[in-house]
Scaffold this active site. Structure first.
Site, mmCIF file in Angstrom:
data_model
loop_
_atom_site.group_PDB
_atom_site.id
_atom_site.type_symbol
_atom_site.label_atom_id
_atom_site.label_comp_id
_atom_site.label_asym_id
_atom_site.label_seq_id
_atom_site.Cartn_x
_atom_site.Cartn_y
_atom_site.Cartn_z
ATOM 1 N N LYS A 6 0.856 -1.243 -0.087
ATOM 2 C CA LYS A 6 0.192 -0.078 0.214
ATOM 3 C C LYS A 6 0.887 1.174 -0.106
ATOM 4 O O LYS A 6 0.684 2.360 -0.675
ATOM 5 C CB LYS A 6 -0.781 -0.001 1.249
ATOM 6 C CG LYS A 6 -2.088 -0.975 1.042
ATOM 7 C CD LYS A 6 -2.906 -1.092 2.461
ATOM 8 C CE LYS A 6 -4.003 -2.228 2.098
ATOM 9 N NZ LYS A 6 -4.553 -2.754 3.261
ATOM 10 N N GLN A 65 -4.745 -1.303 9.557
ATOM 11 C CA GLN A 65 -4.456 -2.513 8.943
ATOM 12 C C GLN A 65 -5.438 -3.651 10.133
ATOM 13 O O GLN A 65 -5.292 -3.792 11.298
ATOM 14 C CB GLN A 65 -3.279 -3.092 8.713
ATOM 15 C CG GLN A 65 -3.263 -4.414 7.964
ATOM 16 C CD GLN A 65 -3.613 -4.446 6.692
ATOM 17 O OE1 GLN A 65 -3.524 -3.328 5.697
ATOM 18 N NE2 GLN A 65 -4.296 -5.531 6.303
ATOM 19 N N ASP A 117 -11.213 2.840 3.883
ATOM 20 C CA ASP A 117 -11.632 1.658 3.866
ATOM 21 C C ASP A 117 -13.040 1.461 3.712
ATOM 22 O O ASP A 117 -13.827 0.345 3.527
ATOM 23 C CB ASP A 117 -11.088 0.774 5.286
ATOM 24 C CG ASP A 117 -10.082 0.000 4.651
ATOM 25 O OD1 ASP A 117 -9.677 -0.426 3.525
ATOM 26 O OD2 ASP A 117 -9.214 -0.456 5.618
#
Ligand code: NDP
Length: 300
Positions: free
Chosen positions: A54, A98, A121
């Protein structure tokens, strides 16, 4: 094999090119650099790989990418304080924590501490509610990637029968909401669904997000249907040598490709689109936070 292979790697490259174009224009026209903060707690090897890729992708797109690493036993309060700081930081437009988090941390509390405008997200309860009510939201990256590929392949999805296998908050549920938003007739299947093969056989669009290697076989697929294989499963591959493994999806590729009209491979299908959509969401967040128009081609 009769199915068209939907090349997610190539499609993701076009999305990333679009993102880089938007980033360049944001810099030139508005003096803005989209910034993404990725937070990793602990040293889970798979999470470390995701976080690294990422970070690399944000930099390649010309964005600011910042990584924060906390010890596996970092107290929840430390993580919440970091999120508060990132919420208040004007250089940061996207915050990603994460998952999974260590068990002493309440993941829902942490996700809901992120400013919904920076929740790239799309897991914050506000964004879940906005998506569920058909309002402008941050959309979870994997379902957004699937939707972009489906639209590209079909144009309109209106009136199609879609079956989503899996009801997770990350993939299955938001995918179903997006397909409903496209006026598909949507069925969500899960581990308690009766006669799953028969349910799947009705579908013009099948999205498999289960985590069971090769579960969906060609005899479940309606001829000509489009199959989006979200699953990423690592299995032993003795043919590659002792101790070797390979990645496979939730669909048995060879038998499904005999019957389907189009199918995403694993690897190289949905996976690359997930990171491309994370970058797209960061651009979207940056533009919205600064009161600019929606970025063309990057939203649901
Ligand atoms: P979860 O484990 O959270 O959800 C799995 C879902 O599959 C559940 O809803 C479960 O049903 C359902 N299920 C399990 N067994 C069966 C069965 N025998 N028949 C029908 N349904 C079943 O997984 P995720 O949604 O997080 O991920 C799914 C897959 O997608 C995984 O392989 C994951 O690695 C992959 N993934 C890939 C991404 C990408 O970028 N391509 C991103 C995210 C995930 P129930 O609710 O009843 O238990």
């Amino acid at each position: 094999m009769s199915a068209k292979i939907i090349d997610g790697k190539a499609f993701a490259a076009t999305v990333r090119e679009k993102v880089a174009g938007h980033v360049a224009r944001l810099k030139e026209e508005h003096g803005l650099t989209p910034g993404l903060a990725v937070v990793l707690v602990g040293e889970d090897p798979a999470s470390q790989v995701y976080v690294r890729s990422k970070g690399k992708a944000t930099k390649e797109a010309g964005m600011l990418g910042v990584e924060y690493r906390l010890d596996v036993d970092a107290p929840q309060g430390e993580l919440l304080r970091l999120i508060d700081d990132l919420n208040a930081n004007p250089a940061i437009h996207g915050i990603l924590v994460q998952l999974p988090l260590p068990s002493h941390i309440d993941a829902d509390l942490v996700i809901n501490a992120i400013d919904p405008a920076k929740d790239v997200d799309g897991f914050h309860i506000s964004n879940v509610g906005l998506l569920g009510t058909g309002q402008k939201s941050m959309v979870p990256c994997t379902p957004l990637g699937c939707l972009m590929m489906l639209r590209d392949h079909h144009g309109s999805l209106s009136g199609m029968d879609a079956v989503v296998i899996g009801r997770s908050n990350i993939v299955g549920k938001p995918m179903a909401q997006l397909l409903l938003g496209e006026s598909c007739t949507v069925t969500i299947a899960h581990s308690r669904t009766k006669d799953l093969p028969e349910v799947v056989r009705r579908a013009d669009i099948v999205v498999a997000a289960v985590g069971r290697p090769g579960m969906v076989t060609g005899d479940w697929i309606k001829p000509g249907a489009t199959v989006m294989d979200v699953g990423i499963n690592r299995i032993d591959a003795p043919e590659k040598g002792e101790g070797k493994t390979r990645l496979v999806g939730d669909c048995d590729f060879d038998s499904c490709a005999e019957v389907a009209g189009a199918i995403t491979p694993v690897p190289g299908g949905v996976g690359p689109m997930t990171i491309a959509c994370l970058l797209a969401n960061t651009v979207t967040a940056c533009r919205r936070i600064n009161g600019l128009a929606e970025p063309e081609g990057l939203t649901a």
